[in-house]
Design a protein around this motif. Structure first.
Motif, short mmCIF file in Angstrom:
data_model
loop_
_atom_site.label_atom_id
_atom_site.label_comp_id
_atom_site.label_asym_id
_atom_site.label_seq_id
_atom_site.Cartn_x
_atom_site.Cartn_y
_atom_site.Cartn_z
N THR A 38 -3.18 0.82 -6.90
CA THR A 38 -3.27 1.92 -5.95
C THR A 38 -2.86 1.43 -4.57
OG1 THR A 38 -5.08 2.90 -7.22
CG2 THR A 38 -4.82 3.65 -4.95
N LEU A 40 -2.54 2.53 -0.38
CA LEU A 40 -3.00 3.44 0.67
C LEU A 40 -2.24 3.14 1.96
CD1 LEU A 40 -5.94 2.38 -0.86
CD2 LEU A 40 -6.55 4.44 0.33
N MET A 60 -3.68 9.96 5.96
CA MET A 60 -3.73 8.93 4.94
C MET A 60 -3.01 9.44 3.70
SD MET A 60 -6.81 7.21 2.74
CE MET A 60 -6.85 8.58 1.62
N LYS A 62 -2.44 8.29 -0.34
CA LYS A 62 -2.91 7.40 -1.40
C LYS A 62 -2.13 7.72 -2.66
CE LYS A 62 -7.14 6.57 -4.06
NZ LYS A 62 -8.55 6.97 -4.18
N ASN A 64 -1.08 6.09 -6.84
CA ASN A 64 -1.33 5.03 -7.81
C ASN A 64 -0.24 4.98 -8.88
OD1 ASN A 64 -1.98 6.84 -9.92
ND2 ASN A 64 -4.13 6.83 -9.38
N TRP A 69 -1.43 11.18 -6.58
CA TRP A 69 -1.37 10.93 -5.15
C TRP A 69 -2.19 11.98 -4.42
CZ3 TRP A 69 0.76 14.30 -1.57
CH2 TRP A 69 1.54 15.32 -2.07
N ARG A 95 -8.29 17.33 2.29
CA ARG A 95 -7.67 16.49 1.26
C ARG A 95 -6.93 17.37 0.26
NH1 ARG A 95 -11.38 12.15 -1.03
NH2 ARG A 95 -10.58 11.16 0.85
#
Length: 157
Positions: A38, A40, A60, A62, A64, A69, A95
């Motif tokens: 992962t 970030l 942010m 993120k 993987n 994502w 988010r």
């Protein structure tokens, strides 16, 4: 593993987790969960509005190795009272996440935190904004912390 850059209120970072694949011998290989590599990436800036107040927008990303994502957009307000060794902060995070099957998750996370000298306590409630709301009405989290850093305040986050 990661790197973090700070300069005059600006900050950016890149980090990776699960770099070394591990197998747990106590588990059945067929039942062991996959823990993907992962990455970030985050970026933001802290604006000092006056001598005791700050506003900090940040982003942010993120992702993987499984194709999942998510992106976070954050806005944080903090105020400190140096004479009393006290500070508080309020933050709002949005988010948006996708997995490899285009399933998306949407969350809104209001947060509040307090600092008493070097001790920190915070609370957040995650509100689910998609169809998961039929099964889960949100998640409560309590954060506890202690600052070990003795460098100038701007280096201790």
């Amino acid at each position: 593993v990661g790197a973090y850059f700070v300069s005059y209120g600006f900050f950016a970072g890149l980090s990776f987790t699960n770099l070394a694949p591990m197998k747990m011998p106590a588990y059945d290989v067929n039942l062991e969960p996959i823990i993907p590599l992962t990455g970030l990436f985050f970026i933001g800036n802290e604006f000092q509005t006056n001598s005791t107040e700050r506003l900090e927008p940040s982003l942010m990303i993120k992702a993987n190795a499984l194709g999942e994502w998510q992106g976070d957009a954050n806005i944080k307000y903090s105020s400190s009272f140096p004479k009393d060794n006290f500070a508080y902060w309020l933050q709002l995070t949005y988010r948006h996440g996708f997995d490899a099957n285009n399933n998306q998750s949407l969350n809104l996370m209001p947060m509040v935190g307090f600092q008493f000298d070097k001790f920190h306590i915070g609370y957040t409630y995650t509100v689910d904004l998609n169809r998961l709301v039929r099964h889960s009405y949100g998640t409560h989290q309590i954060m506890l912390g202690y600052t070990l850093c003795s460098a100038p305040e701007r280096f201790c986050r």
